[in-house]
Design a protein around this motif. Structure first.
Motif, PDB file in Angstrom:
ATOM      1  N   PRO A   1       0.823  -1.217   0.000  1.00  0.00           N
ATOM      2  CA  PRO A   1       0.000   0.000   0.000  1.00  0.00           C
ATOM      3  C   PRO A   1       0.854   1.264   0.000  1.00  0.00           C
ATOM      4  CG  PRO A   1      -0.852  -1.589   1.569  1.00  0.00           C
ATOM      5  CD  PRO A   1       0.464  -2.134   1.086  1.00  0.00           C
ATOM      6  N   LEU A   2       0.321   2.307  -0.632  1.00  0.00           N
ATOM      7  CA  LEU A   2       1.024   3.582  -0.726  1.00  0.00           C
ATOM      8  C   LEU A   2       0.500   4.539   0.342  1.00  0.00           C
ATOM      9  CD1 LEU A   2       1.000   4.022  -4.611  1.00  0.00           C
ATOM     10  CD2 LEU A   2       2.788   3.022  -3.174  1.00  0.00           C
ATOM     11  N   SER A   3       1.391   5.229   1.013  1.00  0.00           N
ATOM     12  CA  SER A   3       1.032   6.148   2.088  1.00  0.00           C
ATOM     13  C   SER A   3       1.207   7.587   1.630  1.00  0.00           C
ATOM     14  CB  SER A   3       1.921   5.878   3.306  1.00  0.00           C
ATOM     15  OG  SER A   3       1.921   6.993   4.179  1.00  0.00           O
ATOM     16  N   LEU A   4       0.121   8.346   1.701  1.00  0.00           N
ATOM     17  CA  LEU A   4       0.216   9.762   1.339  1.00  0.00           C
ATOM     18  C   LEU A   4       1.089  10.517   2.331  1.00  0.00           C
ATOM     19  CD1 LEU A   4      -3.449  10.503   0.242  1.00  0.00           C
ATOM     20  CD2 LEU A   4      -1.444  10.136  -1.193  1.00  0.00           C
ATOM     21  N   ALA A   5       0.999  10.139   3.589  1.00  0.00           N
ATOM     22  CA  ALA A   5       1.834  10.798   4.604  1.00  0.00           C
ATOM     23  C   ALA A   5       3.317  10.568   4.305  1.00  0.00           C
ATOM     24  CB  ALA A   5       1.477  10.269   5.994  1.00  0.00           C
ATOM     25  N   ALA A   6       3.642   9.348   3.900  1.00  0.00           N
ATOM     26  CA  ALA A   6       5.045   9.056   3.566  1.00  0.00           C
ATOM     27  C   ALA A   6       5.485   9.837   2.342  1.00  0.00           C
ATOM     28  CB  ALA A   6       5.218   7.557   3.340  1.00  0.00           C
ATOM     29  N   ALA A   7       4.566  10.009   1.395  1.00  0.00           N
ATOM     30  CA  ALA A   7       4.915  10.785   0.200  1.00  0.00           C
ATOM     31  C   ALA A   7       5.236  12.225   0.573  1.00  0.00           C
ATOM     32  CB  ALA A   7       3.761  10.724  -0.803  1.00  0.00           C
ATOM     33  N   ILE A   8       4.418  12.802   1.429  1.00  0.00           N
ATOM     34  CA  ILE A   8       4.649  14.194   1.840  1.00  0.00           C
ATOM     35  C   ILE A   8       5.981  14.319   2.581  1.00  0.00           C
ATOM     36  CG2 ILE A   8       3.782  16.025   3.362  1.00  0.00           C
ATOM     37  CD1 ILE A   8       0.935  15.060   2.563  1.00  0.00           C
ATOM     38  N   ARG A   9       6.290  13.322   3.409  1.00  0.00           N
ATOM     39  CA  ARG A   9       7.597  13.354   4.102  1.00  0.00           C
ATOM     40  C   ARG A   9       8.756  13.299   3.103  1.00  0.00           C
ATOM     41  NH1 ARG A   9       4.973   9.961   7.784  1.00  0.00           N
ATOM     42  NH2 ARG A   9       5.913   8.096   6.867  1.00  0.00           N
ATOM     43  N   SER A  10       8.568  12.521   2.035  1.00  0.00           N
ATOM     44  CA  SER A  10       9.633  12.399   1.033  1.00  0.00           C
ATOM     45  C   SER A  10       9.849  13.700   0.264  1.00  0.00           C
ATOM     46  CB  SER A  10       9.298  11.285   0.035  1.00  0.00           C
ATOM     47  OG  SER A  10       9.322  10.031   0.663  1.00  0.00           O
ATOM     48  N   LEU A  11       8.870  14.592   0.346  1.00  0.00           N
ATOM     49  CA  LEU A  11       8.944  15.834  -0.414  1.00  0.00           C
ATOM     50  C   LEU A  11       9.431  17.012   0.428  1.00  0.00           C
ATOM     51  CD1 LEU A  11       5.631  15.320  -2.403  1.00  0.00           C
ATOM     52  CD2 LEU A  11       7.947  15.316  -3.374  1.00  0.00           C
ATOM     53  N   GLU A  12       9.851  16.722   1.663  1.00  0.00           N
ATOM     54  CA  GLU A  12      10.353  17.803   2.512  1.00  0.00           C
ATOM     55  C   GLU A  12      11.770  18.184   2.096  1.00  0.00           C
ATOM     56  OE1 GLU A  12      10.079  16.336   6.470  1.00  0.00           O
ATOM     57  OE2 GLU A  12       7.890  16.492   6.553  1.00  0.00           O
ATOM     58  N   GLY A  13      12.049  19.470   2.154  1.00  0.00           N
ATOM     59  CA  GLY A  13      13.397  19.921   1.826  1.00  0.00           C
ATOM     60  C   GLY A  13      13.526  21.414   2.047  1.00  0.00           C
ATOM     61  N   SER A  14      14.697  21.841   2.365  1.00  0.00           N
ATOM     62  CA  SER A  14      14.941  23.251   2.634  1.00  0.00           C
ATOM     63  C   SER A  14      14.629  24.097   1.398  1.00  0.00           C
ATOM     64  CB  SER A  14      16.408  23.439   3.039  1.00  0.00           C
ATOM     65  OG  SER A  14      16.675  24.809   3.231  1.00  0.00           O
ATOM     66  N   GLY A  15      13.822  25.106   1.593  1.00  0.00           N
ATOM     67  CA  GLY A  15      13.499  26.015   0.503  1.00  0.00           C
ATOM     68  C   GLY A  15      12.404  25.523  -0.416  1.00  0.00           C
ATOM     69  N   LEU A  16      11.904  24.320  -0.170  1.00  0.00           N
ATOM     70  CA  LEU A  16      10.851  23.761  -1.032  1.00  0.00           C
ATOM     71  C   LEU A  16       9.500  24.112  -0.424  1.00  0.00           C
ATOM     72  CD1 LEU A  16      12.540  20.325  -1.797  1.00  0.00           C
ATOM     73  CD2 LEU A  16      12.509  22.401  -3.205  1.00  0.00           C
ATOM     74  N   GLY A  17       9.028  25.330  -0.712  1.00  0.00           N
ATOM     75  CA  GLY A  17       7.821  25.841  -0.070  1.00  0.00           C
ATOM     76  C   GLY A  17       6.535  25.416  -0.731  1.00  0.00           C
ATOM     77  N   GLY A  18       6.603  24.941  -1.960  1.00  0.00           N
ATOM     78  CA  GLY A  18       5.385  24.500  -2.651  1.00  0.00           C
ATOM     79  C   GLY A  18       5.422  22.997  -2.852  1.00  0.00           C
ATOM     80  N   VAL A  19       4.431  22.314  -2.273  1.00  0.00           N
ATOM     81  CA  VAL A  19       4.380  20.849  -2.362  1.00  0.00           C
ATOM     82  C   VAL A  19       3.015  20.442  -2.891  1.00  0.00           C
ATOM     83  CG1 VAL A  19       4.511  18.666  -1.095  1.00  0.00           C
ATOM     84  CG2 VAL A  19       5.981  20.592  -0.438  1.00  0.00           C
ATOM     85  N   THR A  20       3.005  19.702  -3.992  1.00  0.00           N
ATOM     86  CA  THR A  20       1.747  19.201  -4.570  1.00  0.00           C
ATOM     87  C   THR A  20       1.831  17.683  -4.663  1.00  0.00           C
ATOM     88  OG1 THR A  20       1.446  21.195  -5.885  1.00  0.00           O
ATOM     89  CG2 THR A  20       0.205  19.258  -6.562  1.00  0.00           C
TER      90      THR A  20
END
Lengths: 148, 86
Positions: free
Chosen positions: A11-30
């Motif tokens: 199964p795919l986790s949306l929460a895990a996806a959002i965590r994978s998209l964290e990064g300094s200066g990355l203010g827009g996450v879709t």
């Protein structure tokens, strides 16, 4: 750029996806997720989809898509995840996401990721209707149906 | 005399048409042209023929731009119907 690419039976986790998209200066996450829908079928209603993948060329193409997202939209992080095997109605079949400096390129990158994935990655789905008979989905139907 | 076989990989509607995901196709030492293999597959599995007409083909992981390529024993030949992820 960091890309997380998965072809998995788990199964795919949306929460895990959002965590994978964290990064300094990355203010827009879709993040976009596509779920299996109970579409009408000739012999009842779809109860599941079975996904096939040709793994080596699929992974190669997903990496190309991620690199293009970086180059074209400035994506700092990308998620390209797809399930394989049999999925019941309601399960998440695909998750794509992009993290950029601002919202406009993040939306554009995510749209690019899902459209390219659907059009150019060797993944196929076959419907299982209530009768249990297989019915491969045709390209014309896929454009506006199935997941998402 | 056959000297080996080409492994034909079938996905999605191609797999459903044949009833399995792979077929071993015997070839002799000269191998077989991709065009002839595709035609023979359609003859052996008539329900696969319409899907073959809409498919791309991949040899050992590389997309073929035509069907003149020669397939040898040990090669992997994949049938790629139109994609349907998502």
């Amino acid at each position: 750029m960091s890309a997380s690419i998965r072809l998995t039976s788990r199964p795919l986790s949306l929460a895990a996806a959002i965590r994978s998209l964290e990064g300094s200066g990355l203010g827009g996450v879709t993040v976009f997720a596509g779920r299996v829908r109970p579409d009408a079928a000739p012999r009842g209603r779809v109860v599941a989809l079975v996904y096939d993948v040709h793994r080596a060329p699929a992974l190669r193409r997903l990496k190309e898509i991620a690199r293009t997202a970086e180059r074209r939209f400035g994506a700092g992080r990308v998620v390209l995840w797809h399930r394989t095997g049999r999925l019941a109605v309601g399960e998440v079949a695909v998750v794509v996401g992009a993290a950029c400096g601002h919202r406009a390129p993040a939306f554009a990158a995510a749209r690019y990721l899902i459209e390219e994935l659907k059009a150019s990655v060797p993944i196929w789905k076959t419907e299982r209707a209530r009768s249990g008979r297989p019915r491969p989905r045709r390209r014309a139907r896929r454009a506006g149906r199935s997941t998402g | 005399m056959p000297k080996g076989s080409v492994t034909v990989l079938l996905f999605g509607p191609a797999r459903e048409a044949v009833g399995r995901g792979a077929v071993d196709w015997p070839v002799d030492r000269d191998g077989v042209e991709a065009r002839d293999l595709v035609r023979s597959l359609g003859e052996r599995y008539p329900s696969l023929a319409p899907t073959l007409r809409a498919s791309r083909f991949v040899r050992n992981g590389e997309y073929l731009t035509g069907l003149s390529a020669r397939l040898r024993a040990g090669d992997e030949f994949a049938v790629h119907p139109p994609y349907g992820g998502g």
